[in-house]
Scaffold this active site. Structure first.
Site, short mmCIF file in Angstrom:
data_model
loop_
_atom_site.label_atom_id
_atom_site.label_comp_id
_atom_site.label_asym_id
_atom_site.label_seq_id
_atom_site.Cartn_x
_atom_site.Cartn_y
_atom_site.Cartn_z
N LYS A 154 30.49 89.18 -6.61
CA LYS A 154 31.30 87.84 -7.30
C LYS A 154 29.64 86.23 -6.94
O LYS A 154 29.02 86.39 -6.64
CB LYS A 154 32.50 87.06 -7.47
CG LYS A 154 33.79 88.44 -7.27
CD LYS A 154 33.58 87.82 -8.68
CE LYS A 154 34.60 89.36 -9.12
NZ LYS A 154 34.73 91.07 -8.35
N ARG B 284 22.54 107.78 1.58
CA ARG B 284 24.03 108.05 1.34
C ARG B 284 25.17 106.63 2.94
O ARG B 284 25.43 106.18 2.96
CB ARG B 284 25.17 109.04 1.76
CG ARG B 284 26.26 108.87 1.76
CD ARG B 284 27.33 109.84 1.60
NE ARG B 284 27.08 110.99 1.57
CZ ARG B 284 26.78 111.35 3.03
NH1 ARG B 284 27.87 110.75 3.50
NH2 ARG B 284 26.53 112.83 3.47
N TYR C 38 44.21 89.50 -6.15
CA TYR C 38 44.52 90.18 -7.17
C TYR C 38 44.63 91.64 -7.86
O TYR C 38 45.74 92.86 -7.28
CB TYR C 38 43.03 90.38 -6.93
CG TYR C 38 41.75 91.25 -7.91
CD1 TYR C 38 42.01 90.88 -9.45
CD2 TYR C 38 41.18 92.39 -7.70
CE1 TYR C 38 40.75 91.92 -9.99
CE2 TYR C 38 40.74 93.20 -8.44
CZ TYR C 38 40.24 93.26 -9.89
OH TYR C 38 39.46 93.76 -10.36
N ASP D 61 40.59 89.33 2.67
CA ASP D 61 39.62 89.02 1.20
C ASP D 61 38.75 87.62 0.81
O ASP D 61 40.49 86.58 0.88
CB ASP D 61 40.06 89.11 -0.13
CG ASP D 61 39.50 89.31 -1.45
OD1 ASP D 61 38.39 88.91 -1.67
OD2 ASP D 61 40.12 90.06 -1.84
#
Length: 402
Positions: free
Chosen positions: A213, A64, A116, A188
């Site tokens: 993406k 983690r 988005y 972004d």
């Protein structure tokens, strides 16, 4: 689960900073196997690591907090984006949320109207419950941005080109406003990837990606990344990522490391195809308007040339028919798939009004210019002539039904 000590970055691999983008994409982060000298980064699927004694480990204690495979990808992306450090997350929205943890209760952030849908939902419905207020403005007008700044405004969220209308915002002008007002900036950069745009080099403080993406590029991973432009933001991002447990899985990181190696060459083919498709759509009688900065008549064309290394492969267009016409078009292809997401080697298109931006209210969608005629298209790397034939056939079939 134990947090035995504050997490610090393990030593980085070889320094490739003097090399070009493509060379760094292939080589940065690879050198993780000192025993066998693997030519590719190994997958370390372990959840925990054995310590030499209660005070000493080999740089990793618990996945983690950090993992050698994930760290390799973080080094790679920090290099490609021009940042000082990176944290890879379990999804693109996890990356968006991680960046927002730089804000505290009582803070205010400014964002664009046409962003988005998932980001809008987080900003509009979730952040206010944490005491963070977000205002949505026209980012193409720096004066409107400046006017939206209040006493408790801390950050500006930039998405350029915007999703789905491909509006190009002047990053340098927006950074100038934020510096004058004492704000920090988050961008972004999912639509262009660091191959075509590097906001940190333009003065942005923090860069966010859905690595699902273009960076991964093969539609087989869900992941994200937050890249810091300075140590100040890197420390806060690293702490929050560990504390919230947002880190990406070793296997997904390994797949993304495989994908990022071809990012530069893929983006060239993506863009070549997108320009051909955009020119075709721009002349088609069933298309009312094409939103693609690579077209000379796009209002952001010259600005895009000044701050990007290419126009990318995302475009949207508005059909000349009614709502049903647009929906009929979307189901009439053999190559282009009707699906959420973008940035893969295959072409995908979707209907923002009812799909990617359905989480926005109709009022918010219309305020952002998202109407029922709009189709968003992620152009893949198939043969351009085949894509044009496929899309043209779908428009002709929809016209026949009208």
């Amino acid at each position: 689960m134990a947090d035995s000590a504050p997490h610090t970055n393990p030593p980085a691999g070889r320094d490739y900073s003097e090399y070009g983008f493509a060379s760094r994409a292939v080589h940065t982060g690879v050198d993780k196997d000192g025993q066998y000298r693997s030519a590719t980064t190994p997958i370390y699927p372990t959840s925990t690591f054995v310590w030499d004694d209660v005070r000493t480990n080999r740089g990793y204690d618990y996945t983690r907090s950090a993992n050698p495979t994930r760290r390799a990808l973080e080094e790679n992306l920090a290099s490609l984006c021009g940042g000082v450090d990176c944290r890879v997350t379990c999804s693109g929205m996890a990356a968006v949320d991680l960046a927002c943890h730089l804000l505290n209760s009582g803070d205010h952030m400014i964002a664009g109207r046409d962003i988005y849908g998932g980001t809008y939902r987080l900003f509009h419905d979730v952040l206010p419950k944490r005491g963070v207020r977000v205002s949505f403005v026209n980012l193409s007008d720096p004066d409107e941005v400046a006017a939206a700044v209040s006493e408790n405004t801390k950050a500006l969220w930039i998405e350029t080109p915007s999703n789905p209308l491909m509006n190009v915002h002047d990053v340098r002008a927006l950074v100038k406003v934020t510096k004058e007002k004492g704000l920090f900036t988050i961008a972004d950069n999912t639509f262009l990837s660091p191959a075509l745009q590097r906001p940190i080099e333009l003065g942005v403080d923090v860069e966010v990606h859905s690595t699902t993406k273009y960076i991964n590029g093969h539609s087989d991973v869900i992941a994200g990344a937050v890249v810091a432009g300075s140590e100040e933001y890197a420390k806060g991002i690293a702490f929050a990522c560990n504390a919230l447990g947002l880190g990406g899985s070793p296997f997904d990181c390994w797949l993304t490391l495989r994908g990022v190696k071809t990012l530069g060459v893929r983006m060239k083919k993506h863009e070549e195809n997108a320009l051909a498709v955009a020119k075709f759509l721009d002349q088609h009688p069933a298309v009312e308007k094409v939103h693609y900065p690579g077209l000379p008549h796009h209002p952001g064309h010259e600005l895009a040339k000044s701050q990007q290394d290419g126009f990318g492969a995302m475009l949207s267009f508005e059909t000349a028919g009614d709502m049903q016409f647009a929906q009929n078009t979307l189901t009439g292809t053999k190559l282009v798939m009707l699906a959420e997401s973008l940035g893969g080697i295959e072409s995908l298109w979707q209907y923002p009004f009812l799909m990617s931006h359905a989480s926005m209210s109709e009022e918010a969608r219309r305020a952002g210019g998202i109407n029922e005629h709009l189709i968003r298209l992620s152009v893949g790397i198939e043969d351009a002539d085949d894509l044009i034939k496929d899309i043209g056939g779908a428009l002709e079939a929809a016209s026949a039904k009208a």
